[in-house]
Design an enzyme around this catalytic site. Structure first.
Site, PDB file in Angstrom:
ATOM      1  N   CYS A 177       2.204  -4.423 -10.301  1.00 10.71           N
ATOM      2  CA  CYS A 177       3.298  -4.850 -11.172  1.00 10.71           C
ATOM      3  C   CYS A 177       3.025  -6.269 -11.720  1.00 10.71           C
ATOM      4  O   CYS A 177       2.517  -7.126 -10.998  1.00 10.71           O
ATOM      5  CB  CYS A 177       4.587  -4.828 -10.360  1.00 10.71           C
TER       6      CYS A 177
ATOM      7  N   GLU B 278       0.838  -1.211   0.000  1.00  8.97           N
ATOM      8  CA  GLU B 278       0.000   0.000   0.000  1.00  8.97           C
ATOM      9  C   GLU B 278       0.869   1.256   0.000  1.00  8.97           C
ATOM     10  O   GLU B 278       0.542   2.248  -0.657  1.00  8.97           O
ATOM     11  CB  GLU B 278      -0.964   0.004   1.208  1.00  8.97           C
TER      12      GLU B 278
ATOM     13  N   CYS C 274      10.142  -1.355 -10.599  1.00 10.11           N
ATOM     14  CA  CYS C 274       9.402  -0.543  -9.632  1.00 10.11           C
ATOM     15  C   CYS C 274      10.367   0.316  -8.804  1.00 10.11           C
ATOM     16  O   CYS C 274      10.072   1.467  -8.496  1.00 10.11           O
ATOM     17  CB  CYS C 274       8.549  -1.428  -8.738  1.00 10.11           C
TER      18      CYS C 274
END
Lengths: 175, 448
Positions: free
Chosen positions: A142, A132, A169
């Site tokens: 992802c 989160e 990421c």
């Protein structure tokens, strides 16, 4: 100096879970984090038909609280939460925002109904919080399953994803 | 593959729209919402979507009605029906009408993820199909020349053949038929492809300037020649020289060029030393050069020198099969250039474009589509976007007497100028009194 990330217990939450979450935030996002004093879950968020708390209403309520000393807040609660249209949620965050909440309610049970060892329960809580928090850092879900931003729809999925971000990421991370 | 897609959520409940919006945003998808069927259709007119999540129970137009309309007008959009009223009948009806999937409210997040996985997989198949379709379309074009009609297929076969030789080529065809494109394609397929391609519009240059441009000049050759300048015949050395509107060059220039073609040498203006040149000549004209020879305007020997191979390009009205293909091509081109989302053209608009005679040929059509795309307020080009196209004259003239044609022409000019007698008379090249007399004699009336 970086503003801390606040880990906010909402209602009664085991102290050790909060410590584990805080430590993991610092370890994986390289960001200082601290546990905040206990807050109260807004009563208006309780849906008496579903017997769950509406995650959106809780976040809307948290907007009125004063978190000026913190860059982002991760609320942690023991009760079950939902997002309208879905039947439950492990956590909820507004993409690119500063408020997220996670629920421990469904993390302390395995798919077959058995209890997980405490270490696994803590690991699940930390992963949901890291996931989160990733949304608060503007990261999307992802496709890479070796990434904490990979979507976990069920407990078994949560147990297979790692704590860390994949390279893509990591690169996209907007502090 | 980029898995990001454009999604529209249609639900009368704001909380549902917000939840799904937030959810899809977490995947980085482009998301928009609509609170009703009509609002959704309006948004579809403005921009394209790949997937729609539609609630079945909505006031006014319900989800099934919206699904039907979407499948009718936008068959490529995948529609997922959402319902809290999980009757088997509505689900079956939705799937029969073309829904890709359905979800019962409330659903587990991983159910939605599964639906999305299926959709993304389907999208990939669609993209692969479009890629292959695009590949197939490549077969219907040759470089930038587009068409799949019989005359164009013949042309595609001729180009590579003639490109290999060094013989002079004469391309004939009406204005706007793409003569320069064909010349460029021949050059591109020729052994000279790596060398320059120089195009000169003979109709646009006065004789003296053309002489200087083609042959070059020495410093001081004439007033204003402040430095020595090479001509295009020398610069193009090894490449292809394209002389457009060759029918417009003067008799003197015809002689000069004929000499260059025979001797392969040029004398720049003011120089007595010849320079050897090597180029392939492609000429083009919209005129009937045989007729000009008979009139004594064009030299016969020069004509045979430039006309070793003749390629005639059909007018657009002679290859109407290509109009839909061309319209789509230009729509995509200008939609991309103007960054406007215009990606559809109605069948009625295609019919209108096909019925039109296109006196300016492909160039006129390209301009018409560009104009329509620029001014279009929606993503679909319709007949209204082409209202500026005047109805074709040619078929009307067939079988009519000179008097009838004259009457219709006068009437048309009057209508075009809002029955302003002075302006209409000017355009017709007659005086006002005569025009008044004709109107009275032929009983011409406004709006007929």
């Amino acid at each position: 100096m970086k503003k801390q990330i606040g880990v906010l217990p909402l209602g009664e939450v085991p102290a050790l879970v909060l410590k584990v979450i805080t430590a993991n935030i610092t370890a994986y996002y390289k960001w200082p984090a601290a546990v905040l004093p206990v807050g109260t879950i807004p009563a208006s968020a309780f849906d008496d038909r579903r017997l769950q708390y509406d995650a959106g209403i809780i976040i809307n309520n948290l907007h009125a609280w004063d978190f000026t000393d913190y860059s982002k807040i991760v609320g942690v609660m023991s009760q079950d939460i939902f997002i309208p249209i879905f039947n439950h949620a492990y956590g909820h965050a507004v993409q690119g925002g500063y408020l997220a909440i996670i629920s421990l309610f469904r993390l302390n049970r395995n798919t077959d109904g058995s209890l997980p060892p405490p270490s696994l329960f803590y690991a699940r809580a930390a992963k949901v919080a890291l996931h989160e928090l990733g949304h608060l850092f503007s990261l999307f879900h992802c496709d890479e399953n070796k990434c904490v931003m990979h979507f976990s729809g069920a407990i078994k999925d949560l147990d297979t994803i790692p704590f860390y971000l994949c390279r893509d990421c990591e690169r996209r991370l907007v502090p | 593959m980029d898995n990001k897609i454009r999604i529209m959520i249609v639900d009368d409940e704001m909380i549902v729209r917000k939840s799904l919006w937030t959810w899809f945003k977490k995947y980085g998808h482009g998301v928009d919402t609509a609170a009703s069927g009509p609002e959704a259709l309006e948004k579809l007119e403005q921009k394209p979507f790949q997937v729609m999540f539609v609630d079945i129970k909505m006031p006014g137009m319900d989800g099934l009605e919206l699904l039907e309309k979407v499948k009718q007008d936008y068959p490529d959009i995948m529609v997922v029906i959402i319902t809290a009223y999980g009757s088997i009948e509505s689900a079956v009806k939705a799937m029969r009408t073309g829904a890709s999937d359905y979800l019962l409210k409330p659903f587990k997040p991983d159910q939605l993820s599964l639906v999305m996985e299926r959709i993304i997989c389907q999208q990939k198949i669609t993209l692969d199909y479009q890629y292959l379709k695009g590949h197939l379309e490549q077969i219907t074009r040759f470089d930038n020349i587009i068409g799949q009609s019989a005359p164009m297929k013949k042309l595609y076969a001729i180009i590579p053949e003639v490109a290999q030789s060094d013989a002079s080529i004469l391309i004939t065809g009406e204005t706007g038929t793409g003569k320069e494109l064909v010349a460029k394609a021949i050059h591109a397929k020729s052994p000279r492809a790596e060398l320059p391609f120089i195009a000169i519009n003979c109709g646009a240059l006065p004789d003296t300037l053309m002489e200087s441009e083609l042959f070059g000049h020495r410093k001081g050759a004439f007033t204003g020649a402040t430095h020595t300048r090479k001509g295009f015949l020398e610069i193009v050395s090894g490449g292809t020289l394209f002389l457009d509107e060759i029918g417009d060059i003067s008799a003197k220039m015809q002689v000069d060029l004929l000499r260059v073609l025979e001797d392969k040498k040029v004398f720049s203006v003011g120089s007595e030393t010849p320079v050897a040149v090597d180029f392939r000549l492609i000429s083009a004209t919209r005129h009937n050069l045989e007729a000009l020879i008979l009139e004594g305007v064009f030299r016969e020997d020069f004509y045979y020198r430039i006309n070793v191979i003749k390629i005639h390009l059909p007018a657009l009205r002679e290859r109407k099969d290509d109009i839909a293909l061309l319209a789509k091509h230009f729509m995509e081109k200008y939609s991309h250039e103007t960054t406007k989302n215009v990606d559809r053209i109605t069948p009625d608009a295609i019919t209108l474009l096909t019925a039109y005679d296109w006196p300016g040929n492909v160039r006129e059509m390209e301009n018409a589509i560009e104009r329509a795309v620029v001014l279009s307020k929606s993503r679909t080009l319709s007949t209204e976007d082409f209202s500026f196209l005047k109805p074709s004259q040619a078929p009307v003239l067939k079988g009519k007497t000179l008097k009838e044609v004259q009457k219709e022409h006068i009437l048309q000019i009057l209508e075009e100028h809002d029955w302003q007698i002075t302006r209409s008379a000017e355009v017709l090249g007659i005086n006002r009194v005569t025009l008044h007399k004709i109107i009275k004699r032929d009983n011409l009336k406004k709006g007929r």
